[in-house]
Every structure is written in C-alpha cells, then in structure tokens.
Design an enzyme around this catalytic site. Structure first.
Site, PDB file in Angstrom:
ATOM      1  CE  LYS A  54      34.871  37.481  40.012  1.00 26.38           C
ATOM      2  NZ  LYS A  54      34.024  38.398  39.232  1.00 26.38           N
ATOM      3  CD  GLN A  98      30.371  39.280  39.108  1.00 23.08           C
ATOM      4  OE1 GLN A  98      31.329  39.211  39.886  1.00 23.08           O
ATOM      5  NE2 GLN A  98      30.443  38.817  37.860  1.00 23.08           N
ATOM      6  CG  ASP A 121      36.912  43.307  38.283  1.00 20.56           C
ATOM      7  OD1 ASP A 121      37.681  42.370  37.992  1.00 20.56           O
ATOM      8  OD2 ASP A 121      35.712  43.326  37.961  1.00 20.56           O
TER       9      ASP A 121
END
Ligand code: NAP
Length: 282
Positions: A54, A98, A121
C-alpha cells in the site's frame, strides 16, 4: 471463453490518472504531498507485506505513506492514542489500520475512532452506515474495488441474482450492500447457510469471500456466471476452485491479479479523494 477481469492492468491504468490528479493537487496546495498513514500492530508477515504494498502504491502516484508499527503487545489504548494523533494531524489525509489486529485489541473500537474524513479504507461503522444507505462515503476498499472492476468492464449487475459467500464487516457485508445499491438481488451466505451449493447454483454473480482455499467448488457455479474471487491464500489460491470455469463462465477474476490490486487501487484513490477535499479547487 470468459472475460478475464484483469485487476492488475485496470489498477495500473487508474494509477496514471491518479498521478495526474496528485500532481494537480500539489500544484494548488504549495507542493504538500498527500499522506496515507498506515498502522500495523504486531509482526504478521502477510500483514507487513500488504502494508508495504500500500505504501509503494502511494509513492507510485506521487503520494506518501507514513508507516507506524506498534508491537504485538500494544493495547487498545495504545492504538486509539495513535489514531487520535493521526486524526489531529492536518498533513495526514487517510488512515489505514491493517486488519487483523491481535485478538486482545478491540478492532471495532479502533476502527470507529478513525475520523470519517480520513476513513479511506471504509472501515468505520459511520462510513458503513452511509454506504449502506446509498449516501456518499468511502467504501470498504475490497468490495469497492470489486465494484470498480465490474464497472470498468461495463458488467451491469442490475437485476442479476448475486450470491456473496462470507459476511465479514470489511468484505462480505459491505459487498452485499454495494451490489444491492447497484440493483442486484443479493443473497448473503455464511457458515450457517443451509445448502450453500443450491444458493450458488442459482447465482448469476458469485463472490467468494470465505477465507478457505478453493472452498467454493467450480461445479456449483452455473454457466455464464460472473465469478469474483476475493480470497487469497499462499501459492496464489483463491476461495473458489477456478478449474474448468474459465471455459464456461461469463467473466472471472484471476488469483492473483484480480481483486487484490483493485483493493490497493481503491485505497489510494480514496486517499487522493480525501486529500482533494482537504484542498478543494478554489
Ligand atoms: P473472515 O473475516 O474470516 O470471514 C469469513 C466469512 O466466511 C465469515 O462470514 C464466515 O461466516 C464465512 N464462512 C466460513 N465458513 C463458511 C462456510 N463453511 N460456508 C459459508 N460461509 C463460511 O474473512 P475476510 O476477512 O472476509 O476474508 C475472506 C477472504 O478474502 C480471505 O481469503 C482473505 O484473505 C480475502 N481478502 C482479500 C482481500 C484482498 O484485498 N484481496 C482483502 C480482504 C480479505 P460466519 O460469519 O458465519 O462466521
């Protein structure tokens, strides 16, 4: 022969457009580089790889990433404190925590601490609720990436029977709402579904999001279906057994190179969106 939904190629083409957007953004904000902050808790090698990918994608389009690593012993309070700091930092435009975090950390509480403006996200309850209602919101990156891939290939889902296998908060559940919002008729399956095979046989669109290698058998899938495999396991195996499907389905995502690149592409596109909102065109 089916259409190969080449997420890798689509993501690469979107990166060119994103680079142009980021260049234009820097020209109007005094050259400041948009930043995606990533938080990795613990040292799971797969998660570390995803975070690195990412960060690399950000840099390819002229953005930056600030990688924060917390030890596996970090508490929920430690993660919340880091998120508070990033929420307050005007140079940070997106925050990625994450998934998964270690079991002792309250992941939902941490996700929900991310400011909605920086939830690139698409993991907050607030963002999920807006998305589910069809209101503007950053979508959860993997299902939103799948929707972008379908749109890129002009595969209209309206009126089609879609079966999503898996109902996790970051993948299956938002996938079901996104498909429903695009007017598919959606069945959301899970571990308590009775006769999964029969549900899948009726599907014109199948999304595998189970987390079990080749769990969905190719013979369960009807001819002419659109097959989306969100799973990823070591050795490049997905959640769907793709053997023999390529000859008889309408479209299929390869593993790897299908859904994975679109997830990252969506994350960085949404970071650019967040940065553009922070520095609107005058
Ligand atoms: P997860 O949180 O483990 O959720 C798995 C889901 O599958 C659950 O809803 C579970 O049902 C369901 N399930 C388990 N066994 C089942 C069975 N026998 N029959 C029907 N449903 C069953 O997994 P996830 O995070 O959503 O990830 C799913 C897959 O996507 C994994 O392979 C992961 O690696 C992959 N993934 C890929 C990306 C990407 O960028 N490509 C991103 C995220 C995830 P219950 O709710 O009843 O337990």
């Amino acid at each position: 022969m089916s259409l190969l939904l080449d997420g890798k190629a689509v993501a690469a083409s979107y990166e060119k457009e994103l680079s142009r957007r980021v260049t234009a953004l820097k020209a109007r904000n005094g050259g400041q580089t948009p930043i995606l902050a990533t938080i990795l808790v613990g040292d799971d090698p797969a998660s570390a790889t995803y975070v690195a990918m990412k960060g690399n994608a950000c840099r390819r389009v002229g953005m930056d990433s600030s990688a924060i690593r917390l030890p596996a012993s970090a508490t929920t309070a430690d993660v919340l404190a880091e998120i508070d700091r990033l929420n307050a930092d005007p140079t940070v435009h997106g925050i990625l925590l994450q998934h998964p975090v270690p079991a002792h950390v309250d992941e939902r509480l941490c996700f929900d601490r991310i400011s909605i403006a920086k939830d690139v996200d698409g993991v907050t309850s607030h963002g999920f609720g807006l998305m589910a209602l069809g209101e503007p919101a950053f979508g959860s990156a993997t299902p939103a990436g799948i929707m972008r891939l379908l749109a890129h290939y002009e595969l209209d889902v309206a009126g089609k029977r879609a079966v999503v296998v898996g109902r996790s908060p970051i993948l299956g559940k938002p996938m079901a709402f996104m498909l429903s919002n695009a007017n598919a008729t959606v069945t959301l399956c899970h571990s308590k579904t009775v006769n999964l095979e029969a549900e899948i046989r009726r599907a014109q669109i199948v999304v595998g999001a189970v987390g079990k290698p080749k769990f969905i058998r190719s013979e369960w899938i009807s001819d002419g279906a659109i097959v989306i495999d969100a799973g990823y396991h070591p050795g490049g195996i997905g959640d769907i057994d793709l053997d023999g499907l390529i000859e008889r389905c309408a479209a299929v995502t390869p593993v790897p190179g299908g859904v994975g690149p679109m997830t990252i592409s969506t994350l960085i596109a949404q970071t650019a969106d967040a940065a553009e909102r922070a520095y609107p065109v005058a």
